[in-house]
Structure formats: C-alpha cells, structure tokens
Design a protein around this motif. Structure first.
Motif, PDB file in Angstrom:
ATOM      1  N   ASP A  52      91.500  37.431  32.478  1.00  0.00           N
ATOM      2  CA  ASP A  52      90.938  38.617  31.828  1.00  0.00           C
ATOM      3  C   ASP A  52      89.529  38.415  31.278  1.00  0.00           C
ATOM      4  N   ASP A  53      89.014  37.184  31.369  1.00  0.00           N
ATOM      5  CA  ASP A  53      87.711  36.876  30.806  1.00  0.00           C
ATOM      6  C   ASP A  53      87.703  37.077  29.289  1.00  0.00           C
ATOM      7  N   SER A  54      88.859  36.894  28.662  1.00  0.00           N
ATOM      8  CA  SER A  54      88.980  37.021  27.211  1.00  0.00           C
ATOM      9  C   SER A  54      90.170  36.184  26.755  1.00  0.00           C
ATOM     10  N   ILE A  55      90.247  35.953  25.447  1.00  0.00           N
ATOM     11  CA  ILE A  55      91.323  35.149  24.874  1.00  0.00           C
ATOM     12  C   ILE A  55      92.308  36.060  24.149  1.00  0.00           C
ATOM     13  N   SER A  56      93.583  35.947  24.500  1.00  0.00           N
ATOM     14  CA  SER A  56      94.609  36.739  23.825  1.00  0.00           C
ATOM     15  C   SER A  56      95.681  35.864  23.173  1.00  0.00           C
ATOM     16  N   GLU A  57      95.628  34.550  23.390  1.00  0.00           N
ATOM     17  CA  GLU A  57      96.596  33.653  22.763  1.00  0.00           C
ATOM     18  C   GLU A  57      96.351  33.665  21.257  1.00  0.00           C
ATOM     19  N   PRO A  58      97.356  33.984  20.434  1.00  0.00           N
ATOM     20  CA  PRO A  58      97.141  34.256  19.008  1.00  0.00           C
ATOM     21  C   PRO A  58      96.465  33.134  18.215  1.00  0.00           C
TER      22      PRO A  58
END
Length: 242
Positions: A67-73
């Motif tokens: 996704d070209d982004s970080i979503s891991e909390p």
C-alpha cells in the motif's frame, strides 16, 4: 565507489546510534522527518536497526510494499519509520532489521503495575521520588535551551540529564515491573541488537541504530565494551546536512 561497501571479513563495522524523538518529529521545527531523511542519507547505512519488534516487522513491511503506507499499529507510532526509514528503503540500499524487545503484554502489565504503585499509599515516598527525578530531568533539559536540538541530543550531557530520571525509575521499579522495567527492556532491546551485530561481524559495513533518545546512553555504554566495531560520532553527519 564507496569504500565502505568493500567488506573484508576482518574489517570492523562502523556503528552509529541515532536518538529519535518519536512524535516530536512531527511538531518540532528543526528535528523534523525531513531533517531525519537528510541525516540518514548523509549517514548512508548498510543496515538500520529499528525500534520495531521482530514479530511486527513482516506485517509492517508487507503492508508498506502493498500500500506504500504503514498500517501495523506498533510501527505506526514512530514517524521516523513511517515517514522516513520505510520510504527511504525504496531509493537507498540498506536493510531494515527489527530489534525491539517490546511486547504488548509487557507494556500492558507495566502500565497496570505503575498505576497500582501510584495508587498505593504505602508507596507515596517512592512515587514522589520518581516524579521529582523526572521533573529534575525536565528542568535541566529545558534550562539547556536546546530542547529537541539534534546536536544536543547526541551528546554525553544529554544522556546524563536523561539518566537522572531514568536511573531513579530503574532503581525504584525495575525489578517490580519485570520485563517492562527500564533495565530489563533495554536488555531485551540490546539482546536483539547484539544478535544483529554478531550476524554481521567484521563485514566492513555501516550500521545505524535508531531508538528513542532516552535509550541512547544505555546502548552506548554497552557498545563501548565491544572491540569489533568502530563507534562513530553523529556530529560530523549533522554538520554535513547544514
């Protein structure tokens, strides 16, 4: 061609410890995420050892690639990774290595124990001493006139100021807090850092360790015991981006 890329099995690795200010990078007007990008480009590391737990890294990295982004909390809490290290990995040739000893269980248990200590009237003296040491650290830091100054953060004076509060916290609560105690969590972090240093021993590489600045003094004391690395000062790299 960059000479540091020519690895000889007996050439010491160069190691730097970069003290970050986490969310402060989003609000400070100097030590910003853009500043960090320039600094890491100046350092040009082969490996970046990060304050990301090994069991969270794959999720974070896979999400970034997808996704070209970080979503891991957990990783999302650190702008230095979300806005700097992961994006730079697309254009720079370094490996990200997760080394944090943090776990959610440990953090939850530490929080519960600290809240219980604060409420326990028989521990008022301990809690007051802890708060007083923190206030002393804060007052000395502010009195320096160099709050969040990356030059000051990368000095022994900064580490000494931080130690006033952290060592009192450690003295009073480390054993009681178990894995979440100050000494204990640093041991857990450093165990992973040492694994990476051992794995890449004598490769003639440059290794950058990135953690919250409060950990820097603890790590440097341990790193200075090693004779297989060359510890580099941060100031020449800060000078290079001025």
């Amino acid at each position: 061609m960059d000479e540091k890329k020519h690895a000889d099995k007996r050439v010491k690795n160069e190691v730097l410890v970069l003290g970050t200010i986490h969310g402060g990078h989003l609000t400070d007007n100097v030590y910003t995420t853009d500043y960090l990008k320039k600094l890491i480009k100046s350092i040009n590391p082969d490996y970046i050892l990060t304050e990301i737990p090994p069991n969270r890294f794959k999720t974070a990295y896979d999400g970034f690639k997808r996704d070209d982004s970080i979503s891991e909390p957990r990783t999302m809490r650190f702008p230095e990774y979300v806005a700097v290290v992961f994006p730079l990995s697309k254009t720079m040739d370094f490996e990200i290595i997760p080394t944090a000893g943090w776990t959610k269980t440990m953090a939850d248990e530490r929080g519960e124990k600290l809240r219980a200590i604060q409420k326990d009237t028989s521990r008022t003296t301990d809690w007051t001493a802890y708060i007083s040491a923190n206030k002393r650290t804060d007052s000395l830091y502010k009195a320096s006139g160099r709050v969040n100054d990356p030059y000051f953060i990368h000095t022994n004076a900064y580490d000494s100021i931080q130690d006033i509060g952290l060592q009192k916290y450690n003295e009073l609560f480390n054993e009681e807090l178990g894995l979440g105690g100050w000494e204990n969590i640093n041991i857990a972090h450093y165990w992973n850092i040492e694994k990476a240093l051992e794995k890449h021993r004598y490769q003639g590489k440059r290794i950058l360790i990135t953690y919250g600045a409060g950990h820097k003094g603890w790590f440097l004391r341990e790193l200075r015991k090693r004779d297989d690395i060359e510890l580099l000062e941060m100031h020449p790299f800060l000078d290079a981006i001025q």
